[in-house]
Design an enzyme around this catalytic site. Structure first.
Site, PDB file in Angstrom:
ATOM      1  N   SER A  65     -38.499  68.004 -30.937  1.00  0.00           N
ATOM      2  CA  SER A  65     -39.863  68.085 -30.376  1.00  0.00           C
ATOM      3  C   SER A  65     -40.926  68.500 -31.378  1.00  0.00           C
ATOM      4  O   SER A  65     -42.117  68.391 -31.069  1.00  0.00           O
ATOM      5  CB  SER A  65     -39.897  69.042 -29.187  1.00  0.00           C
ATOM      6  OG  SER A  65     -39.294  68.444 -28.070  1.00  0.00           O
ATOM      7  N   LYS A  68     -43.543  66.054 -32.142  1.00  0.00           N
ATOM      8  CA  LYS A  68     -44.681  65.834 -31.237  1.00  0.00           C
ATOM      9  C   LYS A  68     -46.005  66.285 -31.854  1.00  0.00           C
ATOM     10  O   LYS A  68     -47.073  65.811 -31.467  1.00  0.00           O
ATOM     11  CB  LYS A  68     -44.421  66.559 -29.906  1.00  0.00           C
ATOM     12  CG  LYS A  68     -43.201  65.997 -29.152  1.00  0.00           C
ATOM     13  CD  LYS A  68     -42.809  66.871 -27.969  1.00  0.00           C
ATOM     14  CE  LYS A  68     -41.553  66.343 -27.263  1.00  0.00           C
ATOM     15  NZ  LYS A  68     -41.101  67.245 -26.177  1.00  0.00           N
ATOM     16  N   TYR A 192     -39.901  56.956 -29.133  1.00  0.00           N
ATOM     17  CA  TYR A 192     -39.821  58.407 -28.910  1.00  0.00           C
ATOM     18  C   TYR A 192     -38.479  58.981 -29.397  1.00  0.00           C
ATOM     19  O   TYR A 192     -38.447  60.010 -30.079  1.00  0.00           O
ATOM     20  CB  TYR A 192     -40.043  58.687 -27.417  1.00  0.00           C
ATOM     21  CG  TYR A 192     -39.800  60.127 -27.023  1.00  0.00           C
ATOM     22  CD1 TYR A 192     -40.752  61.113 -27.287  1.00  0.00           C
ATOM     23  CD2 TYR A 192     -38.612  60.505 -26.393  1.00  0.00           C
ATOM     24  CE1 TYR A 192     -40.521  62.441 -26.934  1.00  0.00           C
ATOM     25  CE2 TYR A 192     -38.384  61.830 -26.040  1.00  0.00           C
ATOM     26  CZ  TYR A 192     -39.338  62.791 -26.314  1.00  0.00           C
ATOM     27  OH  TYR A 192     -39.102  64.105 -25.977  1.00  0.00           O
ATOM     28  N   TYR A 244     -43.224  75.542 -24.554  1.00  0.00           N
ATOM     29  CA  TYR A 244     -42.989  75.246 -23.127  1.00  0.00           C
ATOM     30  C   TYR A 244     -43.192  76.491 -22.277  1.00  0.00           C
ATOM     31  O   TYR A 244     -44.162  77.211 -22.485  1.00  0.00           O
ATOM     32  CB  TYR A 244     -41.590  74.640 -22.934  1.00  0.00           C
ATOM     33  CG  TYR A 244     -41.331  73.563 -23.939  1.00  0.00           C
ATOM     34  CD1 TYR A 244     -42.028  72.356 -23.851  1.00  0.00           C
ATOM     35  CD2 TYR A 244     -40.476  73.737 -25.004  1.00  0.00           C
ATOM     36  CE1 TYR A 244     -41.842  71.361 -24.790  1.00  0.00           C
ATOM     37  CE2 TYR A 244     -40.281  72.749 -25.951  1.00  0.00           C
ATOM     38  CZ  TYR A 244     -40.965  71.567 -25.836  1.00  0.00           C
ATOM     39  OH  TYR A 244     -40.794  70.590 -26.766  1.00  0.00           O
ATOM     40  N   VAL A 262     -35.436  71.238 -29.887  1.00  0.00           N
ATOM     41  CA  VAL A 262     -34.077  71.605 -29.454  1.00  0.00           C
ATOM     42  C   VAL A 262     -33.033  71.504 -30.576  1.00  0.00           C
ATOM     43  O   VAL A 262     -31.893  71.900 -30.380  1.00  0.00           O
ATOM     44  CB  VAL A 262     -33.561  70.820 -28.220  1.00  0.00           C
ATOM     45  CG1 VAL A 262     -34.241  71.249 -26.949  1.00  0.00           C
ATOM     46  CG2 VAL A 262     -33.640  69.328 -28.437  1.00  0.00           C
TER      47      VAL A 262
HETATM   48  O1  DON Z   1     -36.603  64.461 -25.373  1.00  0.00           O
HETATM   49  C1  DON Z   1     -35.812  65.390 -25.568  1.00  0.00           C
HETATM   50  O2  DON Z   1     -35.287  65.994 -24.648  1.00  0.00           O
HETATM   51  C2  DON Z   1     -35.534  65.775 -26.990  1.00  0.00           C
HETATM   52  N1  DON Z   1     -35.548  64.627 -27.848  1.00  0.00           N
HETATM   53  C3  DON Z   1     -36.582  66.731 -27.495  1.00  0.00           C
HETATM   54  C4  DON Z   1     -36.731  67.957 -26.634  1.00  0.00           C
HETATM   55  C5  DON Z   1     -37.085  69.166 -27.370  1.00  0.00           C
HETATM   56  O3  DON Z   1     -36.956  69.265 -28.580  1.00  0.00           O
HETATM   57  C6  DON Z   1     -37.517  70.329 -26.562  1.00  0.00           C
HETATM   58  N2  DON Z   1     -37.685  71.479 -27.413  1.00  0.00           N
HETATM   59  N3  DON Z   1     -37.492  72.604 -27.426  1.00  0.00           N
END
Ligand code: DON
Length: 310
Positions: A65, A68, A192, A244, A262
């Site tokens: 993420s 982003k 994405y 978040y 993540v």
């Molecule tokens: O879309 C997802 O769930 C993952 N590619 C990215 C989510 C993420 O990194 C949330 N972060 N803490």
């Protein structure tokens, strides 16, 4: 203050490597479940480019993420404030992959950093491009701001998430039903998933974030990546939404704009002073790096760095 940053960063890395409680590695993307939870890296890049590193600062990890931040920067460059007709700017107070809020708010995601918001941002980057070109544009941009052409996309991670990202498929389809996705969900998601699979080391990530510490200026190429107003606004969104439903706690403990992923990485910005990247794969219960946040808390306290400092 006379700061020995090399010693401080080394001390933090040593403390983190010894901690037993490290959180849980993300397993909903199967490829990420293989990462060694004992890894820890930190890189502090000052505004002048001087860099202090500790631990596994040169090992590439999945930025997830954190990508982003870069796609938001690109999308604002492409469509400007029109983006805010499709995405909000409020903290979500909900998990990063929540569907509930999206129904109540009629397909307009709360902010560009939760998954739904980031998918809309990516959808704008796809406008006028084939997915491969959009992926290339994102990678080129990250390489440009980091001044490093070795940054790559980990195809195994992208494939792993493509095969298992059913929640994101649900979010994308849902927004499509509300008319807030311009492309077929599988095309937008293809881009994405690849942006999330960009792999970088802490050293590279700190370099890539430096334009946000420099009020939008490109650190080495001269000129600007974004206007100073835009850099400040991106930092504001990182502070309020970058973690978040853990964003309030992170701001309370660290006091810096930051974005988590993540994969266990966090990019934090000290305006005018530094760009910091930390990596520890174990996550807390809201999906943010447990030791990454603790390391930043230690660093912020020792340096006095805070956007709230006089
Ligand atoms: O879309 C997802 O769930 C993952 N590619 C990215 C989510 C993420 O990194 C949330 N972060 N803490």
């Amino acid at each position: 203050m006379n700061l020995d940053l090399d010693a401080l960063v080394g001390d933090i890395a040593a403390e983190m490597s010894e901690r037993e409680e490290r959180g849980a590695v993300a397993s909903y993307i199967p490829q990420l479940a293989h990462v060694d939870p004992r890894r820890f890296g930190i890189a502090v890049m000052l505004a002048d480019g001087t860099t202090h590193v500790g631990g596994d600062a040169d090992e590439a990890f999945s930025i997830q993420s954190i990508s982003k931040v870069f796609t938001l920067t690109l999308a604002l460059g492409k469509v400007g404030d029109a983006l805010w007709r499709r995405v909000g700017r409020e903290p979500s107070g909900n998990p990063f992959n929540s569907i509930v809020q999206l129904e109540a708010e009629k397909g307009i995601p709360r902010n560009p950093f939760i998954n739904a918001g980031a998918i809309v941002v990516t959808d704008t980057l796809l406008g006028g491009h084939a997915p491969k070109e959009a992926i290339g544009e994102i990678l080129r941009f990250v390489r440009h701001v980091a001044d490093d052409d070795t940054i790559f996309i980990d195809k195994a991670v992208a494939r792993s998430e493509t095969a298992t990202g059913h929640r994101n498929v649900a979010l994308a389809n849902y927004m499509h039903a509300f008319g807030n996705l311009e492309h077929a969900p599988e095309l937008t998601l293809g881009v994405y998933f690849h942006q999330c699979a960009i792999a970088m080391s802490c050293r590279q990530l700190a370099a890539a974030g430096r334009f946000l510490a420099l009020d939008g200026r490109h650190p080495t190429a001269g000129g600007r990546v974004v206007s100073s107003e835009r850099a400040r606004r991106i930092n504001a969104l990182m502070l309020t939404c970058g973690h978040y439903d853990g964003s309030g706690d992170f701001a309370f403990r660290v006091g810096l704009p930051a974005k988590s992923g993540v994969g266990g990485g966090i990019l934090a910005i000290v305006p005018g002073k530094a760009s910091i990247a930390v990596w520890s794969p174990g996550l807390n219960r809201v999906g943010n790096s447990m030791l990454g946040a603790l390391a930043l808390e230690r660093l912020a306290r020792a340096t006095g760095w805070s956007v709230f400092a006089p």
